[in-house]
Design a protein around this motif. Structure first.
Motif, mmCIF file in Angstrom:
data_model
loop_
_atom_site.group_PDB
_atom_site.id
_atom_site.type_symbol
_atom_site.label_atom_id
_atom_site.label_comp_id
_atom_site.label_asym_id
_atom_site.label_seq_id
_atom_site.Cartn_x
_atom_site.Cartn_y
_atom_site.Cartn_z
ATOM 1 N N LYS A 6 0.823 -1.211 0.000
ATOM 2 C CA LYS A 6 0.000 0.000 0.000
ATOM 3 C C LYS A 6 0.858 1.264 0.000
ATOM 4 O O LYS A 6 0.552 2.230 -0.667
ATOM 5 C CB LYS A 6 -0.938 0.002 1.211
ATOM 6 N N ILE A 7 1.945 1.235 0.732
ATOM 7 C CA ILE A 7 2.823 2.412 0.791
ATOM 8 C C ILE A 7 3.425 2.672 -0.586
ATOM 9 O O ILE A 7 3.476 3.796 -1.056
ATOM 10 C CB ILE A 7 3.929 2.211 1.851
ATOM 11 N N VAL A 8 3.852 1.638 -1.283
ATOM 12 C CA VAL A 8 4.427 1.797 -2.617
ATOM 13 C C VAL A 8 3.393 2.346 -3.580
ATOM 14 O O VAL A 8 3.662 3.218 -4.380
ATOM 15 C CB VAL A 8 5.000 0.445 -3.108
ATOM 16 N N LYS A 13 1.173 6.905 -6.794
ATOM 17 C CA LYS A 13 0.111 7.861 -7.112
ATOM 18 C C LYS A 13 0.594 9.292 -6.950
ATOM 19 O O LYS A 13 0.304 10.162 -7.768
ATOM 20 C CB LYS A 13 -1.110 7.608 -6.202
ATOM 21 N N GLU A 14 1.327 9.551 -5.865
ATOM 22 C CA GLU A 14 1.854 10.899 -5.650
ATOM 23 C C GLU A 14 2.801 11.305 -6.783
ATOM 24 O O GLU A 14 2.755 12.425 -7.285
ATOM 25 C CB GLU A 14 2.574 10.968 -4.308
ATOM 26 N N LEU A 15 3.669 10.369 -7.181
ATOM 27 C CA LEU A 15 4.585 10.660 -8.285
ATOM 28 C C LEU A 15 3.820 10.876 -9.590
ATOM 29 O O LEU A 15 4.157 11.760 -10.388
ATOM 30 C CB LEU A 15 5.588 9.518 -8.457
ATOM 31 N N ILE A 20 1.914 14.618 -13.654
ATOM 32 C CA ILE A 20 0.819 15.193 -14.459
ATOM 33 C C ILE A 20 0.768 16.707 -14.285
ATOM 34 O O ILE A 20 0.667 17.463 -15.247
ATOM 35 C CB ILE A 20 -0.527 14.532 -14.075
ATOM 36 N N PHE A 21 0.857 17.160 -13.007
ATOM 37 C CA PHE A 21 0.821 18.608 -12.765
ATOM 38 C C PHE A 21 2.030 19.322 -13.365
ATOM 39 O O PHE A 21 1.918 20.428 -13.893
ATOM 40 C CB PHE A 21 0.721 18.890 -11.261
#
Length: 202
Positions: A6-8, A13-15, A20-21
């Motif tokens: 889950k941590i990975v 997702k954050e990366l 994307i931003f």
């Protein structure tokens, strides 16, 4: 094991969101550059290559003199067509009296952007100027202008500024025509327009 997975996933997702931003930010900057940079080059045909800032130079008809360079128009004309202003000092306020002339006629006389303070202190100023404009455009002679007793001082002060502007609009004889030495670099004598000390009610 499942906790580590889950941590990975959260980090991915954050990366992913960060990527994307960042891509959207770069795309936005590129779009801004594409919109702004061609805008400077689109009106090249209307500008002159000699102008240092790349702005378009206004083209004037052949019979109109360029007042900024001191060029003289056809001396058969009554005036050099253009807009002429004379600064008028009223108490602590200043206003420009603007006179627009064609080659043979006065086409408009007005106050150039009078401040609200000035129009409040001198309530008859704008209405008096409108009356002068109507008369001057019709009669073309400042000496024939009439005014009422209550606007006498205001009218006289405005007429003096109009006359000073008209003096600037009159064509000067060229040095070639008169045989006089070239005095284009000599300082121009400013018309004698005294400070106006008029009653705000007049």
């Amino acid at each position: 094991m499942s906790a580590n997975t889950k941590i990975v996933v959260l980090r991915r997702k954050e990366l992913l969101y960060t990527g994307i931003f960042a891509a959207l930010g770069v795309l936005f900057v590129l779009l801004l550059l594409m919109l702004l940079l061609p805008g400077k080059d689109t009106d090249v045909s209307s500008g002159t290559p000699d102008s240092p800032d790349g702005t378009a130079a206004a083209e004037m008809p052949d019979n109109v003199a360029d007042v900024s360079t001191g060029a003289v128009a056809d001396t058969g004309n009554t005036y050099i067509p253009g807009i002429y202003t004379t600064e008028l000092i009223l108490g602590n306020e200043t206003v420009n009296v603007e006179v627009i002339v064609s080659d043979h006629a006065i086409t408009s006389v007005s106050l150039a952007d009078p401040s609200e303070t000035l129009t409040t202190m001198y309530p008859l100023l704008e209405s008096t100027m409108e009356s002068l404009n109507d008369q001057l455009c019709e009669m073309q002679d400042p000496e024939q202008v009439t005014y009422s007793a209550e606007t006498r001082y205001t009218s006289l002060v405005l007429l003096e500024a109009v006359k000073a502007s008209l003096e600037k609009a009159k064509p000067k004889a060229t040095p070639e025509a008169t045989g006089a030495p070239d005095a284009t670099n000599a300082p121009a004598a400013s018309p004698n327009v005294p400070k106006a000390d008029i009653n705000p009610a007049a």
